[in-house]
Design a protein around this motif. Structure first.
Motif, PDB file in Angstrom:
ATOM      1  N   GLY A 252       0.787  -1.234   0.000  1.00  0.00           N
ATOM      2  CA  GLY A 252       0.000   0.000   0.000  1.00  0.00           C
ATOM      3  C   GLY A 252       0.807   1.265   0.000  1.00  0.00           C
ATOM      4  O   GLY A 252       0.243   2.363   0.051  1.00  0.00           O
ATOM      5  N   GLY A 253       2.141   1.132  -0.085  1.00  0.00           N
ATOM      6  CA  GLY A 253       2.980   2.318  -0.006  1.00  0.00           C
ATOM      7  C   GLY A 253       3.272   2.982  -1.330  1.00  0.00           C
ATOM      8  O   GLY A 253       4.014   3.964  -1.376  1.00  0.00           O
ATOM      9  N   GLY A 254       2.693   2.469  -2.414  1.00  0.00           N
ATOM     10  CA  GLY A 254       2.938   3.039  -3.731  1.00  0.00           C
ATOM     11  C   GLY A 254       1.645   3.418  -4.423  1.00  0.00           C
ATOM     12  O   GLY A 254       0.783   4.073  -3.844  1.00  0.00           O
ATOM     13  N   ASP A 255       1.503   2.957  -5.652  1.00  0.00           N
ATOM     14  CA  ASP A 255       0.335   3.280  -6.479  1.00  0.00           C
ATOM     15  C   ASP A 255      -0.960   2.831  -5.802  1.00  0.00           C
ATOM     16  O   ASP A 255      -1.029   1.745  -5.216  1.00  0.00           O
ATOM     17  CB  ASP A 255       0.483   2.597  -7.840  1.00  0.00           C
ATOM     18  CG  ASP A 255      -0.441   3.185  -8.893  1.00  0.00           C
ATOM     19  OD1 ASP A 255      -1.659   3.233  -8.658  1.00  0.00           O
ATOM     20  OD2 ASP A 255       0.066   3.581  -9.961  1.00  0.00           O
ATOM     21  N   THR A 256      -1.995   3.645  -5.920  1.00  0.00           N
ATOM     22  CA  THR A 256      -3.293   3.325  -5.297  1.00  0.00           C
ATOM     23  C   THR A 256      -3.954   2.110  -5.938  1.00  0.00           C
ATOM     24  O   THR A 256      -4.952   1.606  -5.399  1.00  0.00           O
ATOM     25  CB  THR A 256      -4.237   4.531  -5.383  1.00  0.00           C
ATOM     26  OG1 THR A 256      -4.372   4.928  -6.761  1.00  0.00           O
ATOM     27  CG2 THR A 256      -3.714   5.695  -4.568  1.00  0.00           C
ATOM     28  N   ILE A 257      -3.431   1.616  -7.067  1.00  0.00           N
ATOM     29  CA  ILE A 257      -3.982   0.409  -7.666  1.00  0.00           C
ATOM     30  C   ILE A 257      -3.919  -0.769  -6.702  1.00  0.00           C
ATOM     31  O   ILE A 257      -4.701  -1.725  -6.795  1.00  0.00           O
ATOM     32  CB  ILE A 257      -3.234   0.081  -8.987  1.00  0.00           C
ATOM     33  CG1 ILE A 257      -3.993  -0.972  -9.785  1.00  0.00           C
ATOM     34  CG2 ILE A 257      -1.803  -0.385  -8.702  1.00  0.00           C
ATOM     35  CD1 ILE A 257      -3.408  -1.240 -11.159  1.00  0.00           C
ATOM     36  N   TYR A 258      -2.994  -0.711  -5.746  1.00  0.00           N
ATOM     37  CA  TYR A 258      -2.852  -1.785  -4.764  1.00  0.00           C
ATOM     38  C   TYR A 258      -3.826  -1.643  -3.596  1.00  0.00           C
ATOM     39  O   TYR A 258      -3.951  -2.565  -2.787  1.00  0.00           O
ATOM     40  CB  TYR A 258      -1.426  -1.821  -4.220  1.00  0.00           C
ATOM     41  CG  TYR A 258      -0.392  -2.243  -5.235  1.00  0.00           C
ATOM     42  CD1 TYR A 258      -0.140  -3.587  -5.504  1.00  0.00           C
ATOM     43  CD2 TYR A 258       0.341  -1.300  -5.948  1.00  0.00           C
ATOM     44  CE1 TYR A 258       0.812  -3.976  -6.438  1.00  0.00           C
ATOM     45  CE2 TYR A 258       1.298  -1.673  -6.887  1.00  0.00           C
ATOM     46  CZ  TYR A 258       1.527  -3.007  -7.122  1.00  0.00           C
ATOM     47  OH  TYR A 258       2.463  -3.403  -8.052  1.00  0.00           O
TER      48      TYR A 258
END
Length: 429
Positions: A217-223
């Motif tokens: 969850g620390g990067g792109d909101t796609i996750y």
């Protein structure tokens, strides 16, 4: 006289039986030695239990498995440098089971020997590695067998295995050959947690998944999907990967140095590596902030981070000029200092070079992440330990532990390249 003879014979037999009963039985390799009992909670984040990622492969193929004696040699080397926790990656191949056997034998030979394991269970999507198009929305039928093997080993070696990690970078979408959706990892994490509740696994065994910071969850909101939220709530801790070295090519916003006329070449490199450290911390912060946004407060530990010492590709002298032993040593020191101060474990990647990882390209970066070379030379990050005779009497592949570059720092520095000069550097938070 016959009576006296019978009495004397009876006494001799009795003494022999008592003597045999008092003679301690020799332990077999499958019997655990008595040692202090610790749990994952005691180990993780404890500076006395330094962690590292381990693979003992010595050739260009994993078809050649390291022997028990080779594994024991490696364990003695790592134990001598203060390592007490290892991370492995799969139980499909014999290495993990043999490693556990090797550790058990070492404990039985010396009850002061102490080594624990975060056991990895490899997770794939359907059709991974088959030549067919991977189906990332379904899991491989082999996953169930992998989890069963991990459970069996955890029950066979409860004194050694303290953590099971479900999957390795199994959710990150750039792992295009095999990644799965978070729901697959959640399924198996919940399965293991339920086994603990039923008494079919040690209640103190911790369960996690080891994955890239973006996957947590620390990067792109796609996750940012519901199953990831459930997974974060289901694991006992988050095992997060961060690789600034790779991002010197893929996202070099932090990578470089400033030429202000005041810094020497080595000071410029030190500046760049400080920025690399800050970049790693920013990725940790992003995962921590996402976790907190879900109302969760659990430990985060570094499941993987490392810095290669050679690359003929993106990270080498024709690319970002990131890879050499000097930079690796600085990064290693930074990561150990940061995580120890923060009360986190860092499963530094990795103990020894492994040349199977990029067998077709011996000069590829994946083959050069070790703190030791294949033949047991200590890279610059560990030269100080060689000076202290920490490895005296220990060997790898029959070779005593010596320094790379024959211990000549000037020779080492001849191969060190300056990072690119930038007018301004930014670290993403």
């Amino acid at each position: 006289m016959r009576t006296l003879k019978h009495i004397s014979k009876f006494i001799m037999i009795t003494l022999l039986i008592v003597s045999c009963e008092k003679t301690p039985k020799k332990k077999t390799s499958s019997e655990p030695s008595i040692q202090k009992q610790v749990t994952a909670k005691d180990i993780l984040g404890n500076k006395d239990y330094v962690a590292i990622s381990y693979g003992g492969y010595r050739t260009k193929t994993r078809d050649v498995q390291p022997t028990i004696d080779e594994l024991k040699d490696d364990m003695k080397i790592l134990h001598a440098m203060g390592i007490r926790v290892l991370r492995t990656y799969n139980v499909q191949l014999p290495q993990a089971a043999n490693l556990l056997k090797a550790i058990r034998e070492l404990i039985n030979e010396d009850n002061k020997f102490e080594m624990y394991v975060m056991l990895g269970a490899w997770i794939d999507c359907k059709y991974a590695w088959t030549g067919q198009t991977p189906d990332h929305n379904q899991e491989s039928e082999k996953n169930e067998e992998e989890i069963e093997r991990a459970v069996a080993l955890a029950n066979q070696y409860p004194d050694i295995i303290k953590i099971i990690a479900v999957g390795n970078e199994a959710m990150v979408k750039w792992a295009a050959s095999y990644y799965v959706q978070p729901g697959v990892i959640l399924k198996w994490v919940n399965h293991l947690q339920n086994l603990k509740k039923k008494g079919k696994l040690d209640k103190d065994l911790w369960i996690t998944s080891s994955d890239n910071f973006a996957s947590w969850g620390g990067g792109d909101t796609i996750y940012h999907v519901e199953d990831l939220s459930k997974l974060i709530k289901a694991v006992d801790f988050i095992s997060m990967h961060t690789y600034p070295m790779h991002d010197t090519h893929y996202n070099p916003v932090f990578w470089g140095t400033i030429d202000d006329g005041k810094r020497s070449s080595l000071e410029k490199i030190d500046f760049a590596m400080q920025k690399a450290k800050e970049y790693a911390i920013s990725q940790y912060d992003s995962v921590h902030n996402y976790m907190k946004s879900l109302g969760v407060n659990k430990p985060i530990h570094i499941g993987e981070t490392g810095w290669a010492t050679y690359s003929n590709g993106h990270y080498g002298n024709t690319g970002s000029k990131a890879t050499d032993e000097y930079k690796e040593a600085i990064y290693y020191k930074h990561m150990r200092e940061w995580t120890e101060k923060a009360g986190m474990s860092c499963f530094y990647f990795e103990a020894f070079d492994e040349i199977w990882k990029d067998a077709r390209n011996p000069r590829g970066s994946e083959n050069h992440f070790g703190l030791f070379t294949i033949d047991g030379k200590a890279k610059y990050a560990l030269w100080n330990l060689v000076d202290k005779d920490v490895f005296k009497g220990l060997t790898r592949n029959g070779n005593i532990i010596v320094k790379t570059y024959n211990g000549n720092k000037d020779s080492l520095l001849l191969e060190v390249q300056l990072p690119p000069v930038k007018a301004k550097l930014v670290v993403n938070h």
